[in-house]
Structures are given as structure tokens and as C-alpha cells.
Write an enzyme that holds these catalytic residues in place. Structure first.
Site, mmCIF file in Angstrom:
data_model
loop_
_atom_site.group_PDB
_atom_site.id
_atom_site.type_symbol
_atom_site.label_atom_id
_atom_site.label_comp_id
_atom_site.label_asym_id
_atom_site.label_seq_id
_atom_site.Cartn_x
_atom_site.Cartn_y
_atom_site.Cartn_z
ATOM 1 C CG ASP A 183 -16.710 14.720 -54.768
ATOM 2 O OD1 ASP A 183 -17.070 15.361 -54.640
ATOM 3 O OD2 ASP A 183 -16.175 13.968 -54.756
ATOM 4 C CB THR B 293 -25.635 25.707 -40.197
ATOM 5 O OG1 THR B 293 -24.775 25.841 -38.994
ATOM 6 C CG2 THR B 293 -23.410 26.126 -40.797
ATOM 7 C CG ASP B 294 -27.348 28.247 -35.744
ATOM 8 O OD1 ASP B 294 -26.537 26.742 -36.479
ATOM 9 O OD2 ASP B 294 -27.913 27.906 -35.185
ATOM 10 C CD GLU B 295 -22.812 25.295 -35.562
ATOM 11 O OE1 GLU B 295 -21.461 25.012 -35.703
ATOM 12 O OE2 GLU B 295 -23.054 23.874 -35.422
ATOM 13 C CE1 TYR C 207 -20.550 22.198 -41.443
ATOM 14 C CE2 TYR C 207 -21.439 23.693 -39.012
ATOM 15 C CZ TYR C 207 -21.533 22.953 -40.592
ATOM 16 O OH TYR C 207 -23.040 22.599 -40.038
ATOM 17 C CE LYS D 249 -23.403 24.176 -44.936
ATOM 18 N NZ LYS D 249 -23.475 23.575 -45.519
HETATM 19 P P1 NAD Z 1 -23.938 14.374 -42.539
HETATM 20 O O1 NAD Z 1 -22.782 14.616 -42.150
HETATM 21 O O2 NAD Z 1 -24.659 13.417 -41.510
HETATM 22 O O3 NAD Z 1 -24.063 14.254 -43.763
HETATM 23 C C1 NAD Z 1 -23.657 14.421 -45.135
HETATM 24 C C2 NAD Z 1 -24.380 14.005 -46.347
HETATM 25 O O4 NAD Z 1 -23.037 14.263 -47.780
HETATM 26 C C3 NAD Z 1 -23.325 12.962 -46.255
HETATM 27 O O5 NAD Z 1 -24.329 12.284 -46.762
HETATM 28 C C4 NAD Z 1 -22.227 12.118 -47.175
HETATM 29 O O6 NAD Z 1 -22.077 11.150 -47.572
HETATM 30 C C5 NAD Z 1 -22.528 13.322 -48.104
HETATM 31 N N1 NAD Z 1 -20.917 14.261 -48.947
HETATM 32 C C6 NAD Z 1 -20.200 14.773 -47.637
HETATM 33 N N2 NAD Z 1 -19.372 15.091 -48.651
HETATM 34 C C7 NAD Z 1 -19.351 14.878 -50.042
HETATM 35 C C8 NAD Z 1 -19.295 15.392 -51.457
HETATM 36 N N3 NAD Z 1 -18.126 15.117 -51.554
HETATM 37 N N4 NAD Z 1 -20.531 14.845 -52.731
HETATM 38 C C9 NAD Z 1 -21.539 14.493 -52.438
HETATM 39 N N5 NAD Z 1 -22.275 14.090 -50.888
HETATM 40 C C10 NAD Z 1 -21.412 14.283 -49.936
HETATM 41 O O7 NAD Z 1 -24.584 15.867 -41.992
HETATM 42 P P2 NAD Z 1 -26.391 16.608 -41.657
HETATM 43 O O8 NAD Z 1 -26.579 16.839 -40.129
HETATM 44 O O9 NAD Z 1 -27.317 15.859 -42.406
HETATM 45 O O10 NAD Z 1 -26.199 18.290 -42.697
HETATM 46 C C11 NAD Z 1 -26.434 18.237 -44.018
HETATM 47 C C12 NAD Z 1 -26.463 19.937 -44.645
HETATM 48 O O11 NAD Z 1 -27.226 20.772 -43.244
HETATM 49 C C13 NAD Z 1 -25.343 20.568 -44.221
HETATM 50 O O12 NAD Z 1 -25.030 20.596 -45.581
HETATM 51 C C14 NAD Z 1 -24.781 20.599 -43.301
HETATM 52 O O13 NAD Z 1 -24.237 22.192 -42.807
HETATM 53 C C15 NAD Z 1 -26.343 21.241 -42.605
HETATM 54 N N6 NAD Z 1 -26.994 21.352 -40.911
HETATM 55 C C16 NAD Z 1 -26.636 20.526 -40.270
HETATM 56 C C17 NAD Z 1 -26.650 20.815 -38.924
HETATM 57 C C18 NAD Z 1 -27.014 19.637 -37.865
HETATM 58 O O14 NAD Z 1 -27.586 20.134 -36.710
HETATM 59 N N7 NAD Z 1 -27.288 19.082 -38.913
HETATM 60 C C19 NAD Z 1 -27.869 22.146 -39.129
HETATM 61 C C20 NAD Z 1 -27.859 23.190 -40.168
HETATM 62 C C21 NAD Z 1 -27.120 22.857 -41.121
HETATM 63 P P1 TYD Z 2 -21.706 18.818 -31.632
HETATM 64 O O1 TYD Z 2 -23.281 17.781 -31.650
HETATM 65 O O2 TYD Z 2 -20.911 18.322 -32.559
HETATM 66 O O3 TYD Z 2 -22.862 20.221 -32.654
HETATM 67 P P2 TYD Z 2 -22.417 21.311 -32.987
HETATM 68 O O4 TYD Z 2 -21.139 22.366 -32.416
HETATM 69 O O5 TYD Z 2 -22.663 21.679 -33.977
HETATM 70 O O6 TYD Z 2 -22.830 22.483 -31.958
HETATM 71 O O7 TYD Z 2 -21.919 20.026 -30.410
HETATM 72 C C1 TYD Z 2 -23.306 20.317 -29.493
HETATM 73 C C2 TYD Z 2 -23.025 20.677 -28.545
HETATM 74 O O8 TYD Z 2 -22.378 20.306 -27.894
HETATM 75 C C3 TYD Z 2 -21.102 22.318 -28.331
HETATM 76 O O9 TYD Z 2 -21.676 23.166 -28.027
HETATM 77 C C4 TYD Z 2 -20.376 20.657 -28.267
HETATM 78 C C5 TYD Z 2 -21.178 19.957 -27.215
HETATM 79 N N1 TYD Z 2 -19.849 18.653 -27.409
HETATM 80 C C6 TYD Z 2 -19.944 17.893 -25.988
HETATM 81 O O10 TYD Z 2 -19.735 18.828 -25.080
HETATM 82 N N2 TYD Z 2 -18.837 16.838 -26.294
HETATM 83 C C7 TYD Z 2 -19.531 16.291 -27.184
HETATM 84 O O11 TYD Z 2 -18.473 14.806 -27.127
HETATM 85 C C8 TYD Z 2 -19.899 16.454 -28.312
HETATM 86 C C9 TYD Z 2 -19.299 15.836 -29.595
HETATM 87 C C10 TYD Z 2 -20.445 17.835 -28.692
#
Ligand code: NAD
Ligand code: TYD
Length: 361
Positions: free
Chosen positions: A57, A132-134, A158, A162
Site C-alpha cells: 500500500d 487527470t483532466d477532471e 474523485y 486527485k
Molecule cells: P485503476 O483503478 O485501473 O488502477 C489503479 C491501481 O492502483 C490498481 O492496480 C490498484 O490495485 C492500485 N491501488 C489502489 N490503491 C492503492 C494503494 N493504496 N496502494 C497501492 N496501490 C493501490 O486506475 P487507472 O484507470 O489505471 O488509473 C491510473 C492513474 O491514472 C490514476 O491515478 C488515475 O487517476 C489516472 N488517470 C486515469 C484516467 C483513466 O481514464 N482511467 C485518465 C487520466 C488519469
Molecule cells: P467513466 O468511464 O466512468 O469515466 P469518467 O466519469 O471518469 O469520465 O464514464 C465516462 C462517461 O460515461 C461519463 O460521462 C459517465 C458516462 N457513463 C454512462 O453513461 N453510463 C455508465 O454506465 C458509465 C459507467 C458511465
């Protein structure tokens, strides 16, 4: 070597797999293996001496300090996070614990480790924070896309967590001189994406004959980037980014959720047709997400100009690759759709109400 956190998750695992396709440099991969972490994502590295997996962790300060002393990484690439907006609405506590406190612990351990380094090792060390862009909040239809100078205005637990972690990273640069880099990326998609997020959820539900849940009117906009393009951008920032700077990463691919769902249905109709009708028939509009951000869009000119990075995939090529990957990897989807996943689907979708939405003319 480098230390990666969260390297068993969606983007982290793609990053590690991609890293070894380009480099022989070893990776220490620290991951807590939450519901989102999956060692099957890294199965191809099972006997690879370049990859060391450590179950742990990021809140475990002693473990991180020991790892840093033992392996002496030249960089940390920090992916570990709780990442799903809907889960952050149902239960924000884990987001505060991992995204804020965990990043703080990691920064503290990194600061102590970096301060004890000397010469070239100290100069070359990097802490790359993946964000993230969020954090920038939501855009209206006519607003320009988010740039690196857009004010932070996070709207979900979330994105707020971040944003807090981004601020801590920034403060460690300004206060202690820790050589940090921050990337803020748009929505990723591709292989190993956990089927709670829109794209893999739609693919899995469509194939299982289930409803395709669209929140509200489905006209919310996201800017989609194929995951290996994100990984390449992170490598570029790690190699040549200017310390203390942030880089926005995006694909100039703004799409409404409805158009993403339609594109997925059309690809599935082509690649795995149903006996009758189209996958579009399964679309169901349901209650909107509370506080749902309307539009995200990224201005990626800084990373394109300064670091000469550009995405390789278009949305069309990336989406086709993604659907083909899921069609070829049923066992992966089945394995992750057990236990905790079923509980999540019940919690999120069981009580959702169907809503009637006027389709645009
Ligand atoms: P994910 O949820 O798929 O994976 C997260 C990983 O972190 C998992 O393997 C989980 O086991 C591990 N984890 C969680 N808590 C932990 C802890 N306390 N200690 C150690 N490991 C831990 O997420 P993702 O989609 O791969 O995103 C990865 C990163 O990129 C995140 O920081 C997220 O904010 C960022 N990000 C994601 C997106 C997207 O579209 N998914 C876009 C922009 C940025
Ligand atoms: P998501 O993949 O959860 O990413 P984020 O919320 O981080 O952008 O969702 C992408 C978009 O899709 C978001 O506007 C929420 C929408 N969404 C649905 O309409 N239905 C769903 O079941 C989910 C999971 C997301």
C-alpha cells in the site's frame, strides 16, 4: 530501474507492458491489488527478471522507504489511485485515503530518499505524478479546452482527491525542490480496462445481452485517448519534461457518450452480429450521475510542441483495437466480473430508474 505504483491496474499495467517493449530497464511494481488491480494483466511478465512485483500500500511509509533504499530507483511513476467517479460518490473515504494520504506518504518517502542522494543520482531523480483532466471541472459547449493554466475546479470526490494530490506534488517542488512532473490526461480506453468504466462496460453488457446504461441524455462529452498513447506521453515527460511543470495529455477526440455507445454497438454488429437486430436495441437511458460533469476537453499543444508527442491512434483505430481485444480475451473479462464486481453492479445499477430521453433529430 524505476518504481511504478499501481502497475497492476488498467493504465499502470499497460505502461509496464509497454515499457518492456521499448526498454530493458527493470521495473519495481508496487500495488495494493484492490478490486481494480489484477496480476493477470501482467501474466506475460511472470518469469521476466526485469519485472519485480511488490504487494503493498502506498500508505505504508516504512515499506516504501525500505523499497527505495533497497532498489535505488532513478524515478517513481505514480499511478496508484482509486479511479472510478461513481464509486467515489457511493464511498469517498478510500479516495481520500489513497489519492490524498497515499500520495502524501509517497512524497514524504521520496523526499527523504532524494535528499539522501548525491551528484548525478540526485540531479536525475524524477517523481512523475499521473493525474487527470477532471481536476479542471466541467466545460460548457463553447468554452475552450482545458490548458495547463486553467484553474482547478473539481466537482466529484474523485476529482477533488486527485486535485488535492496534484497540489501536494506542486508544493513538494516549490517547498523542497523535489524534482516532480505532473501529467493531466483525458479519458483512456483500451485493453485491461476494468468493466465498470463506460467503454468496457458497454462491450461486456452488449455481449451478455444486458442493458447498455446511458446516464441522463448521454450528451455529455469526453475526450478519449488510447491507453498506449498515454503511456508513450508519460515516457516522453519522464525523459524530457521540465521539472515542476505540468503537461496536459489528450487526443483531440471529443465525443458524446451516445456517439461512443453507438460506435461500440456498430463495431460489435460488424464483428460479432446478433442473430436478430442490433446491439443499439439494448441501449437504456437511466438516472443521471449526481454532479455529472458535462464536458471535458484537453488542449494538448504544450506536450505536442515542447516534447514532440502526438497520439498514434485515432478514435476509430483505437476503438476497433479495443473491441477486438475484448472479443479475444473473454477469460480476462469473466475473471474480473466476479465477487466485488457483482456487488458493485447491484449497488450502482439495480435501483437506477429508466428515463425517457428525446433523441436528437
Ligand atoms: P485503476 O483503478 O485501473 O488502477 C489503479 C491501481 O492502483 C490498481 O492496480 C490498484 O490495485 C492500485 N491501488 C489502489 N490503491 C492503492 C494503494 N493504496 N496502494 C497501492 N496501490 C493501490 O486506475 P487507472 O484507470 O489505471 O488509473 C491510473 C492513474 O491514472 C490514476 O491515478 C488515475 O487517476 C489516472 N488517470 C486515469 C484516467 C483513466 O481514464 N482511467 C485518465 C487520466 C488519469
Ligand atoms: P467513466 O468511464 O466512468 O469515466 P469518467 O466519469 O471518469 O469520465 O464514464 C465516462 C462517461 O460515461 C461519463 O460521462 C459517465 C458516462 N457513463 C454512462 O453513461 N453510463 C455508465 O454506465 C458509465 C459507467 C458511465
Amino acid at each position: 530501474m524505476i518504481l511504478v505504483t499501481g502497475g497492476a491496474g488498467f493504465i499502470g499495467a499497460n505502461f509496464v507492458l509497454n515499457w518492456f517493449a521499448q526498454s530493458q530497464e527493470p521495473v519495481i511494481n508496487l500495488d495494493k491489488l484492490t478490486y481494480a488491480g489484477n496480476l493477470n494483466n501482467l501474466a506475460s511478465l511472470q518469469n521476466d527478471p526485469r519485472h519485480t512485483f511488490v504487494h503493498g500500500d502506498i500508505n505504508d511509509s516504512q515499506k516504501i522507504a525500505d523499497l527505495l533504499v533497497k532498489y535505488q530507483p532513478r524515478a517513481i511513476v505514480h499511478f496508484a489511485a482509486e479511479s472510478h467517479v461513481d464509486r467515489s460518490i457511493h464511498g469517498p473515504a478510500d479516495f481520500i485515503s489513497t489519492n490524498i494520504n497515499g500520495t502524501f506518504s509517497l512524497l514524504e518517502a521520496s523526499r527523504a530518499y532524494w535528499q539522501a542522494l548525491s551528484g548525478q543520482d540526485k540531479e536525475n531523480f524524477r517523481f512523475l505524478h499521473v493525474s487527470t483532466d477532471e481536476v479542471y471541472g466541467t466545460l460548457g459547449d463553447d468554452n475552450p479546452p482545458f490548458s495547463e493554466t486553467t484553474a482547478y475546479a473539481p466537482n466529484s470526490p474523485y476529482s477533488a482527491s486527485k486535485a488535492a494530490s496534484d497540489h501536494l506534488v506542486r508544493a513538494y517542488f516549490h517547498t523542497y525542490g523535489l524534482p516532480v512532473l505532473t501529467t493531466n490526461c483525458s479519458n483512456n480506453y483500451g485493453p485491461y480496462h476494468f468493466p465498470e468504466k463506460l467503454i468496457p462496460l458497454i462491450i461486456a453488457n452488449a455481449r451478455a445481452g444486458k442493458d447498455l446504461p446511458v446516464y441522463g441524455d448521454g450528451r455529455q462529452v469526453r475526450d478519449w485517448l488510447y491507453v498506449t498513447d498515454h503511456c508513450a506521453a508519460i515516457r516522453r515527460v519522464l525523459e524530457s519534461g521540465k521539472i515542476g511543470e505540468t503537461y496536459n495529455i489528450g487526443g483531440w477526440n471529443e465525443k458524446t457518450n451516445m456517439s461512443v455507445v453507438h460506435a461500440l454497438c456498430d463495431l460489435l454488429d460488424q464483428l460479432q452480429p446478433k442473430t436478430t437486430g442490433s446491439y443499439r436495441d439494448q441501449i437504456k437511458h437511466i438516472t443521471d450521475r449526481p454532479g455529472h460533469d458535462r464536458r471535458y476537453a484537453i488542449d494538448a499543444r504544450k506536450i505536442e510542441k515542447e516534447l514532440d508527442w502526438k497520439p498514434k491512434e485515432t478514435f476509430e483505430t483505437g476503438l476497433r483495437k479495443t473491441v477486438e481485444w475484448y472479443l479475444a480475451n473473454d477469460a480476462w473479462t469473466k475473471q474480473v466480473q466476479s465477487g466485488d464486481y457483482l456487488k458493485w453492479v447491484d449497488l450502482q445499477y439495480q435501483s437506477a430508474q429508466e428515463t425517457k430521453t428525446q433523441e436528437p433529430a
